[in-house]
Design a protein around this motif. Structure first.
Motif, mmCIF file in Angstrom:
data_model
loop_
_atom_site.group_PDB
_atom_site.id
_atom_site.type_symbol
_atom_site.label_atom_id
_atom_site.label_comp_id
_atom_site.label_asym_id
_atom_site.label_seq_id
_atom_site.Cartn_x
_atom_site.Cartn_y
_atom_site.Cartn_z
ATOM 1 N N UNK A 1 191.266 12.737 24.353
ATOM 2 C CA UNK A 1 191.224 11.275 24.458
ATOM 3 C C UNK A 1 192.471 10.587 23.939
ATOM 4 N N UNK A 2 193.247 11.236 23.068
ATOM 5 C CA UNK A 2 194.493 10.643 22.598
ATOM 6 C C UNK A 2 194.293 9.275 21.984
ATOM 7 N N UNK B 1 184.316 -5.974 34.360
ATOM 8 C CA UNK B 1 184.615 -6.466 35.707
ATOM 9 C C UNK B 1 183.392 -6.439 36.614
ATOM 10 N N UNK B 2 182.632 -5.337 36.584
ATOM 11 C CA UNK B 2 181.540 -5.204 37.561
ATOM 12 C C UNK B 2 180.144 -5.251 36.942
ATOM 13 N N UNK B 3 180.066 -5.531 35.610
ATOM 14 C CA UNK B 3 178.794 -5.693 34.914
ATOM 15 C C UNK B 3 177.924 -4.428 34.966
ATOM 16 N N UNK B 4 178.533 -3.260 35.059
ATOM 17 C CA UNK B 4 177.773 -2.013 34.987
ATOM 18 C C UNK B 4 177.712 -1.534 33.543
ATOM 19 N N UNK B 5 177.091 -0.393 33.316
ATOM 20 C CA UNK B 5 176.794 0.031 31.952
ATOM 21 C C UNK B 5 177.235 1.477 31.717
ATOM 22 N N UNK B 6 178.487 1.765 32.068
ATOM 23 C CA UNK B 6 179.000 3.106 31.806
ATOM 24 C C UNK B 6 179.132 3.336 30.302
ATOM 25 N N UNK B 7 179.002 4.583 29.902
ATOM 26 C CA UNK B 7 179.211 4.964 28.501
ATOM 27 C C UNK B 7 180.347 5.977 28.435
ATOM 28 N N UNK B 8 180.926 6.115 27.257
ATOM 29 C CA UNK B 8 182.028 7.070 27.140
ATOM 30 C C UNK B 8 181.829 7.974 25.915
ATOM 31 N N UNK B 9 182.352 9.185 26.044
ATOM 32 C CA UNK B 9 182.424 10.138 24.935
ATOM 33 C C UNK B 9 183.870 10.587 24.842
ATOM 34 N N UNK B 10 184.514 10.291 23.731
ATOM 35 C CA UNK B 10 185.901 10.684 23.520
ATOM 36 C C UNK B 10 185.963 11.827 22.511
ATOM 37 N N UNK B 11 186.722 12.855 22.830
ATOM 38 C CA UNK B 11 186.860 14.019 21.952
ATOM 39 C C UNK B 11 188.338 14.199 21.618
ATOM 40 N N UNK B 12 188.651 14.309 20.332
ATOM 41 C CA UNK B 12 190.047 14.454 19.939
ATOM 42 C C UNK B 12 190.137 15.173 18.592
ATOM 43 N N UNK B 13 190.990 16.187 18.511
ATOM 44 C CA UNK B 13 191.256 16.822 17.222
ATOM 45 C C UNK B 13 191.996 15.834 16.321
ATOM 46 N N UNK B 14 191.724 15.857 15.021
ATOM 47 C CA UNK B 14 192.391 14.907 14.109
ATOM 48 C C UNK B 14 193.829 15.324 13.805
ATOM 49 N N UNK B 15 194.655 15.353 14.828
ATOM 50 C CA UNK B 15 196.041 15.775 14.659
ATOM 51 C C UNK B 15 196.813 14.752 13.827
#
Length: 368
Positions: free
Chosen positions: A158-159, A173-187
Protein backbone atom coordinates in the motif's frame (compact mmCIF):
# COMPACT_ATOMS: atom_id res chain seq x y z
CA UNK A 1 -35.90 -7.80 -45.23
CA UNK A 2 -37.12 -5.23 -42.70
CA UNK A 3 -35.51 -2.33 -44.54
CA UNK A 4 -37.46 -0.45 -47.22
CA UNK A 5 -34.50 1.52 -48.46
CA UNK A 6 -31.51 0.14 -50.29
CA UNK A 7 -28.51 1.73 -48.56
CA UNK A 8 -26.16 0.33 -51.22
CA UNK A 9 -26.98 3.46 -53.17
CA UNK A 10 -27.02 7.03 -51.91
CA UNK A 11 -30.23 9.10 -52.17
CA UNK A 12 -30.42 11.60 -54.99
CA UNK A 13 -28.22 14.60 -54.30
CA UNK A 14 -26.08 12.75 -51.74
CA UNK A 15 -22.92 10.68 -51.82
CA UNK A 16 -22.42 7.30 -50.12
CA UNK A 17 -19.59 7.37 -47.55
CA UNK A 18 -18.25 4.01 -46.43
CA UNK A 19 -16.09 3.33 -43.38
CA UNK A 20 -12.43 2.69 -44.07
CA UNK A 21 -10.25 0.30 -42.11
CA UNK A 22 -6.82 1.18 -40.74
CA UNK A 23 -5.37 -0.51 -43.84
CA UNK A 24 -7.44 1.69 -46.14
CA UNK A 25 -9.97 -0.94 -47.17
CA UNK A 26 -13.61 0.01 -47.57
CA UNK A 27 -16.10 -1.91 -45.42
CA UNK A 28 -19.73 -1.48 -44.38
CA UNK A 29 -21.47 0.23 -41.48
CA UNK A 30 -22.60 -2.15 -38.77
CA UNK A 31 -25.94 -0.40 -38.21
CA UNK A 32 -28.33 1.47 -40.47
CA UNK A 33 -28.93 5.13 -39.47
CA UNK A 34 -32.30 4.47 -37.78
CA UNK A 35 -30.87 1.67 -35.64
CA UNK A 36 -27.80 3.73 -34.86
CA UNK A 37 -29.87 6.68 -33.60
CA UNK A 38 -32.21 4.39 -31.67
CA UNK A 39 -29.34 2.61 -29.89
CA UNK A 40 -27.65 5.96 -29.24
CA UNK A 41 -30.76 7.29 -27.46
CA UNK A 42 -30.85 4.12 -25.33
CA UNK A 43 -27.23 4.60 -24.39
CA UNK A 44 -25.94 1.52 -26.20
CA UNK A 45 -23.48 3.43 -28.38
CA UNK A 46 -20.49 5.54 -27.46
CA UNK A 47 -18.56 8.02 -29.62
CA UNK A 48 -15.03 8.62 -28.40
CA UNK A 49 -12.24 10.88 -29.72
CA UNK A 50 -9.24 9.17 -31.24
CA UNK A 51 -5.92 10.11 -29.63
CA UNK A 52 -3.82 8.30 -32.23
CA UNK A 53 -2.30 11.07 -34.34
CA UNK A 54 -1.48 8.63 -37.15
CA UNK A 55 -5.18 7.96 -37.78
CA UNK A 56 -7.24 10.21 -40.03
CA UNK A 57 -10.39 9.26 -38.11
CA UNK A 58 -10.98 11.81 -35.36
CA UNK A 59 -13.65 9.72 -33.65
CA UNK A 60 -14.47 6.05 -33.13
CA UNK A 61 -17.86 4.45 -32.50
CA UNK A 62 -18.18 1.69 -29.88
CA UNK A 63 -21.20 -0.61 -29.68
CA UNK A 64 -22.70 -2.84 -27.05
CA UNK A 65 -23.07 -6.35 -28.39
CA UNK A 66 -26.51 -7.84 -28.98
CA UNK A 67 -26.01 -10.34 -26.17
CA UNK A 68 -25.23 -7.58 -23.66
CA UNK A 69 -28.25 -5.57 -24.84
CA UNK A 70 -30.48 -8.59 -24.31
CA UNK A 71 -29.20 -8.97 -20.74
CA UNK A 72 -29.84 -5.27 -20.06
CA UNK A 73 -33.39 -5.45 -21.44
CA UNK A 74 -34.14 -8.56 -19.36
CA UNK A 75 -32.84 -6.94 -16.19
CA UNK A 76 -29.96 -9.39 -15.78
CA UNK A 77 -27.46 -6.53 -15.98
CA UNK A 78 -28.00 -3.24 -14.16
CA UNK A 79 -26.85 -0.01 -15.77
CA UNK A 80 -26.59 3.67 -15.04
CA UNK A 81 -26.13 6.73 -17.25
CA UNK A 82 -22.78 8.46 -17.23
CA UNK A 83 -24.42 11.87 -17.66
CA UNK A 84 -27.79 13.53 -17.11
CA UNK A 85 -27.30 15.39 -20.38
CA UNK A 86 -29.76 13.84 -22.93
CA UNK A 87 -27.19 14.53 -25.64
CA UNK A 88 -24.78 12.18 -23.86
CA UNK A 89 -26.98 9.18 -23.12
CA UNK A 90 -24.17 6.63 -22.79
CA UNK A 91 -24.69 4.01 -20.10
CA UNK A 92 -22.24 1.93 -18.11
CA UNK A 93 -22.95 -1.53 -16.81
CA UNK A 94 -22.92 -2.02 -13.04
CA UNK A 95 -19.87 -4.26 -13.27
CA UNK A 96 -18.14 -1.14 -14.63
CA UNK A 97 -17.05 -2.55 -17.98
CA UNK A 98 -17.17 0.32 -20.42
CA UNK A 99 -20.22 0.31 -22.66
CA UNK A 100 -19.07 -1.17 -25.92
CA UNK A 101 -15.48 -1.87 -24.92
CA UNK A 102 -13.28 -3.38 -22.27
CA UNK A 103 -10.34 -1.67 -20.59
CA UNK A 104 -7.76 -0.49 -23.08
CA UNK A 105 -4.41 -2.27 -23.02
CA UNK A 106 -2.47 0.98 -23.33
CA UNK A 107 -3.06 3.98 -21.07
CA UNK A 108 -1.48 7.24 -22.14
CA UNK A 109 -3.39 9.71 -19.97
CA UNK A 110 -0.92 12.16 -18.40
CA UNK A 111 -2.80 11.90 -15.11
CA UNK A 112 -1.48 8.33 -14.91
CA UNK A 113 2.17 9.42 -14.95
CA UNK A 114 4.34 8.94 -11.86
CA UNK A 115 4.98 12.68 -11.63
CA UNK A 116 1.24 13.12 -11.05
CA UNK A 117 1.53 10.80 -8.07
CA UNK A 118 4.20 13.07 -6.60
CA UNK A 119 1.91 16.06 -7.03
CA UNK A 120 -1.00 14.19 -5.39
CA UNK A 121 0.89 13.62 -2.18
CA UNK A 122 2.38 17.13 -2.16
CA UNK A 123 -1.17 18.50 -2.12
CA UNK A 124 -1.71 16.75 1.23
CA UNK A 125 1.73 17.20 2.85
CA UNK A 126 3.88 20.29 2.94
CA UNK A 127 7.03 18.17 2.59
CA UNK A 128 8.04 15.43 0.20
CA UNK A 129 7.40 12.49 2.50
CA UNK A 130 7.32 9.66 -0.04
CA UNK A 131 9.04 8.89 -3.34
CA UNK A 132 7.17 7.74 -6.44
CA UNK A 133 3.68 7.12 -5.02
CA UNK A 134 1.10 5.57 -7.34
CA UNK A 135 -0.86 8.23 -9.28
CA UNK A 136 -4.26 8.78 -7.68
CA UNK A 137 -6.10 9.00 -11.02
CA UNK A 138 -4.59 5.74 -12.24
CA UNK A 139 -5.83 3.81 -9.20
CA UNK A 140 -9.23 5.55 -9.33
CA UNK A 141 -9.57 4.54 -12.99
CA UNK A 142 -8.78 0.90 -12.20
CA UNK A 143 -11.24 0.83 -9.27
CA UNK A 144 -14.00 2.40 -11.36
CA UNK A 145 -13.60 -0.30 -13.98
CA UNK A 146 -13.10 -3.28 -11.67
CA UNK A 147 -15.23 -2.75 -8.55
CA UNK A 148 -18.88 -2.51 -7.55
CA UNK A 149 -21.13 -1.60 -4.60
CA UNK A 150 -19.73 -3.98 -2.00
CA UNK A 151 -16.19 -4.52 -3.28
CA UNK A 152 -13.32 -4.90 -0.83
CA UNK A 153 -10.15 -3.45 -2.33
CA UNK A 154 -6.96 -5.18 -1.17
CA UNK A 155 -3.51 -3.65 -1.70
CA UNK A 156 -0.65 -5.81 -0.42
CA UNK A 157 1.93 -3.08 -1.08
CA UNK A 158 0.00 0.00 0.00
CA UNK A 159 2.94 2.40 0.39
CA UNK A 160 1.65 5.91 0.98
CA UNK A 161 -2.00 4.77 0.87
CA UNK A 162 -2.93 5.87 -2.65
CA UNK A 163 -5.38 2.98 -3.03
CA UNK A 164 -7.25 3.93 0.15
CA UNK A 165 -7.34 7.56 -1.02
CA UNK A 166 -8.70 6.53 -4.43
CA UNK A 167 -11.34 4.28 -2.85
CA UNK A 168 -12.70 7.10 -0.68
CA UNK A 169 -12.60 9.52 -3.62
CA UNK A 170 -14.54 7.16 -5.86
CA UNK A 171 -17.10 6.44 -3.11
CA UNK A 172 -17.63 10.20 -2.84
CA UNK A 173 -18.25 10.41 -6.59
CA UNK A 174 -20.73 7.56 -7.08
CA UNK A 175 -22.11 7.12 -3.52
CA UNK A 176 -21.10 3.43 -3.37
CA UNK A 177 -19.69 1.69 -0.31
CA UNK A 178 -16.39 0.10 -1.25
CA UNK A 179 -14.04 -0.88 1.57
CA UNK A 180 -10.28 -1.15 1.55
CA UNK A 181 -7.61 -3.26 3.23
CA UNK A 182 -4.09 -1.86 3.06
CA UNK A 183 -1.09 -4.04 3.92
CA UNK A 184 2.38 -2.58 4.43
CA UNK A 185 5.53 -3.62 6.28
CA UNK A 186 6.65 -0.92 8.75
CA UNK A 187 9.72 -0.03 6.71
CA UNK A 188 11.87 2.73 8.14
CA UNK A 189 12.04 5.94 6.14
CA UNK A 190 15.56 6.47 4.82
CA UNK A 191 17.09 9.68 6.05
CA UNK A 192 18.34 11.24 2.85
CA UNK A 193 17.99 14.42 0.83
CA UNK A 194 15.29 12.98 -1.39
CA UNK A 195 12.78 12.42 1.40
CA UNK A 196 12.14 14.78 4.28
CA UNK A 197 11.08 12.60 7.17
CA UNK A 198 9.04 15.09 9.11
CA UNK A 199 7.37 13.26 11.99
CA UNK A 200 6.98 9.97 10.14
CA UNK A 201 9.44 7.23 10.96
CA UNK A 202 7.91 4.44 8.88
CA UNK A 203 5.97 4.06 5.63
CA UNK A 204 2.96 2.92 7.66
CA UNK A 205 2.87 6.22 9.54
CA UNK A 206 2.83 8.12 6.25
CA UNK A 207 0.01 5.93 4.93
CA UNK A 208 -2.17 6.43 8.02
CA UNK A 209 -1.70 10.18 7.95
CA UNK A 210 -2.47 10.35 4.24
CA UNK A 211 -5.77 8.50 4.73
CA UNK A 212 -6.72 10.94 7.51
CA UNK A 213 -5.84 14.02 5.45
CA UNK A 214 -7.38 12.71 2.22
CA UNK A 215 -10.69 11.88 3.93
CA UNK A 216 -10.80 15.30 5.57
CA UNK A 217 -10.01 17.03 2.26
CA UNK A 218 -12.76 15.15 0.39
CA UNK A 219 -15.34 16.21 2.98
CA UNK A 220 -14.12 19.81 3.09
CA UNK A 221 -14.39 20.10 -0.69
CA UNK A 222 -17.96 18.75 -0.64
CA UNK A 223 -19.46 20.17 2.60
CA UNK A 224 -23.10 19.81 1.53
CA UNK A 225 -23.08 16.34 -0.01
CA UNK A 226 -20.29 14.28 1.54
CA UNK A 227 -20.75 14.69 5.29
CA UNK A 228 -22.05 11.12 5.58
CA UNK A 229 -19.09 9.68 3.65
CA UNK A 230 -17.35 6.97 5.67
CA UNK A 231 -13.67 7.93 5.94
CA UNK A 232 -12.94 5.93 9.08
CA UNK A 233 -10.40 3.15 9.28
CA UNK A 234 -8.76 0.82 11.81
CA UNK A 235 -5.10 -0.08 12.12
CA UNK A 236 -3.99 -3.59 13.04
CA UNK A 237 -0.44 -4.77 13.62
CA UNK A 238 0.59 -8.37 13.16
CA UNK A 239 1.94 -9.74 16.43
CA UNK A 240 2.37 -12.91 18.43
CA UNK A 241 -0.26 -14.41 20.70
CA UNK A 242 -1.52 -12.41 23.67
CA UNK A 243 -0.90 -15.41 25.89
CA UNK A 244 2.35 -15.89 27.82
CA UNK A 245 4.63 -18.61 26.50
CA UNK A 246 5.41 -21.27 29.13
CA UNK A 247 8.35 -23.58 28.51
CA UNK A 248 9.06 -24.90 32.00
CA UNK A 249 9.28 -28.60 32.80
CA UNK A 250 7.40 -29.76 35.94
CA UNK A 251 10.62 -30.09 37.95
CA UNK A 252 11.54 -26.48 37.16
CA UNK A 253 8.53 -25.00 38.94
CA UNK A 254 8.87 -23.37 42.36
CA UNK A 255 6.48 -21.48 44.60
CA UNK A 256 7.96 -18.16 43.53
CA UNK A 257 7.65 -19.07 39.86
CA UNK A 258 4.00 -20.05 40.25
CA UNK A 259 3.28 -16.62 41.72
CA UNK A 260 4.87 -14.98 38.68
CA UNK A 261 2.68 -17.05 36.37
CA UNK A 262 -0.64 -16.01 37.94
CA UNK A 263 -1.48 -13.95 34.84
CA UNK A 264 -1.39 -15.83 31.53
CA UNK A 265 -1.54 -12.60 29.47
CA UNK A 266 1.63 -10.88 28.31
CA UNK A 267 2.26 -7.73 30.39
CA UNK A 268 2.49 -5.36 27.39
CA UNK A 269 -0.97 -6.15 25.99
CA UNK A 270 -3.89 -3.73 26.18
CA UNK A 271 -7.56 -4.56 26.55
CA UNK A 272 -8.06 -3.87 22.84
CA UNK A 273 -5.30 -6.38 22.06
CA UNK A 274 -7.24 -8.97 24.04
CA UNK A 275 -10.57 -8.01 22.48
CA UNK A 276 -9.41 -8.26 18.88
CA UNK A 277 -7.49 -11.42 19.66
CA UNK A 278 -10.86 -12.95 20.57
CA UNK A 279 -12.44 -11.44 17.44
CA UNK A 280 -9.84 -13.26 15.34
CA UNK A 281 -10.28 -16.51 17.27
CA UNK A 282 -14.00 -16.45 16.47
CA UNK A 283 -13.35 -15.33 12.86
CA UNK A 284 -15.57 -12.26 13.21
CA UNK A 285 -15.19 -9.44 10.64
CA UNK A 286 -12.69 -6.79 11.74
CA UNK A 287 -14.95 -4.02 10.42
CA UNK A 288 -17.87 -4.39 12.84
CA UNK A 289 -18.95 -1.52 15.15
CA UNK A 290 -17.22 -1.25 18.51
CA UNK A 291 -17.74 0.78 21.67
CA UNK A 292 -16.64 0.74 25.31
CA UNK A 293 -18.42 2.01 28.41
CA UNK A 294 -18.06 2.13 32.19
CA UNK A 295 -20.36 -0.06 34.29
CA UNK A 296 -19.78 0.06 38.06
CA UNK A 297 -16.19 1.28 37.48
CA UNK A 298 -15.44 -1.59 35.07
CA UNK A 299 -14.71 -1.14 31.35
CA UNK A 300 -17.09 -3.17 29.20
CA UNK A 301 -16.38 -3.63 25.46
CA UNK A 302 -19.23 -4.27 22.99
CA UNK A 303 -18.33 -5.58 19.54
CA UNK A 304 -20.97 -5.83 16.84
CA UNK A 305 -24.23 -4.06 16.08
CA UNK A 306 -26.67 -3.11 18.80
CA UNK A 307 -29.24 -5.45 17.30
CA UNK A 308 -30.25 -8.62 19.12
CA UNK A 309 -28.13 -10.61 19.58
CA UNK A 310 -24.87 -8.70 20.02
CA UNK A 311 -21.85 -10.57 18.68
CA UNK A 312 -19.48 -10.15 21.63
CA UNK A 313 -19.21 -8.39 25.00
CA UNK A 314 -15.98 -8.48 26.99
CA UNK A 315 -14.72 -7.25 30.37
CA UNK A 316 -11.06 -7.71 31.30
CA UNK A 317 -11.01 -5.98 34.69
CA UNK A 318 -9.84 -7.72 37.86
CA UNK A 319 -12.49 -9.03 40.27
CA UNK A 320 -15.50 -8.05 38.18
CA UNK A 321 -18.53 -7.49 40.46
CA UNK A 322 -21.69 -9.52 40.07
CA UNK A 323 -23.64 -6.44 38.96
CA UNK A 324 -21.45 -6.08 35.86
CA UNK A 325 -21.76 -9.74 34.94
CA UNK A 326 -25.55 -9.55 35.37
CA UNK A 327 -25.70 -6.48 33.08
CA UNK A 328 -23.73 -8.33 30.38
CA UNK A 329 -25.94 -11.42 30.71
CA UNK A 330 -29.14 -9.35 30.43
CA UNK A 331 -27.92 -8.04 27.07
CA UNK A 332 -27.78 -11.66 25.81
CA UNK A 333 -24.65 -11.53 23.62
CA UNK A 334 -23.66 -14.49 21.50
CA UNK A 335 -20.25 -14.44 23.17
CA UNK A 336 -18.89 -13.14 26.50
CA UNK A 337 -15.19 -12.92 27.37
CA UNK A 338 -13.44 -12.41 30.70
CA UNK A 339 -9.90 -12.72 32.01
CA UNK A 340 -9.03 -15.47 34.42
CA UNK A 341 -8.25 -12.72 36.93
CA UNK A 342 -11.77 -11.33 36.56
CA UNK A 343 -12.92 -13.85 39.18
CA UNK A 344 -11.85 -14.03 42.79
CA UNK A 345 -11.74 -17.84 42.83
CA UNK A 346 -13.00 -20.98 41.08
CA UNK A 347 -16.45 -20.91 42.77
CA UNK A 348 -16.95 -17.36 41.46
CA UNK A 349 -16.12 -18.57 37.95
CA UNK A 350 -18.62 -21.42 38.26
CA UNK A 351 -21.30 -19.02 39.47
CA UNK A 352 -20.80 -16.90 36.34
CA UNK A 353 -21.50 -19.93 34.18
CA UNK A 354 -24.68 -20.69 36.11
CA UNK A 355 -25.83 -17.07 35.90
CA UNK A 356 -25.52 -17.07 32.10
CA UNK A 357 -27.30 -20.43 31.85
CA UNK A 358 -30.28 -18.93 33.63
CA UNK A 359 -30.28 -15.47 32.01
CA UNK A 360 -28.71 -15.96 28.56
CA UNK A 361 -28.32 -19.62 27.57
CA UNK A 362 -27.36 -18.60 24.01
CA UNK A 363 -24.12 -17.00 25.26
CA UNK A 364 -20.81 -18.79 24.77
CA UNK A 365 -18.44 -17.87 27.62
CA UNK A 366 -14.69 -17.68 27.17
CA UNK A 367 -12.10 -17.09 29.92
CA UNK A 368 -8.55 -16.16 28.88
Amino acid sequence: ADFIFNYAEAPEGASAIWPVTAKGDQCVWRLIPERLLSDWQKGFIKVIPQKDSSSKNRFAIQYLSGGIIEKINSGELETYRTSNNPNIPTIEIKNFKTAGAGIASLWTDKNFYTTRGNNDIKELFSNKVFSYPKPLELVRYILKRATNQNSIVLDFFSGSGTTAHATMLLNAEDQLNRKFIMVQLPEQIKDNKEIKKGDYSTICEIGKERIRRAGKKIKEENPLTKQDLDIGFRVFKLDESNMTDVYYAPNDYSQDLLTALESNVKPDRTELDLLFGCVLDWALPLSMPYKSEKIDQCTVHTYGTESDPIELIACFDENVPKSVIETIAIRRPLRAVFRDGSFADSPAKINVGELFKATSPITEIKVI
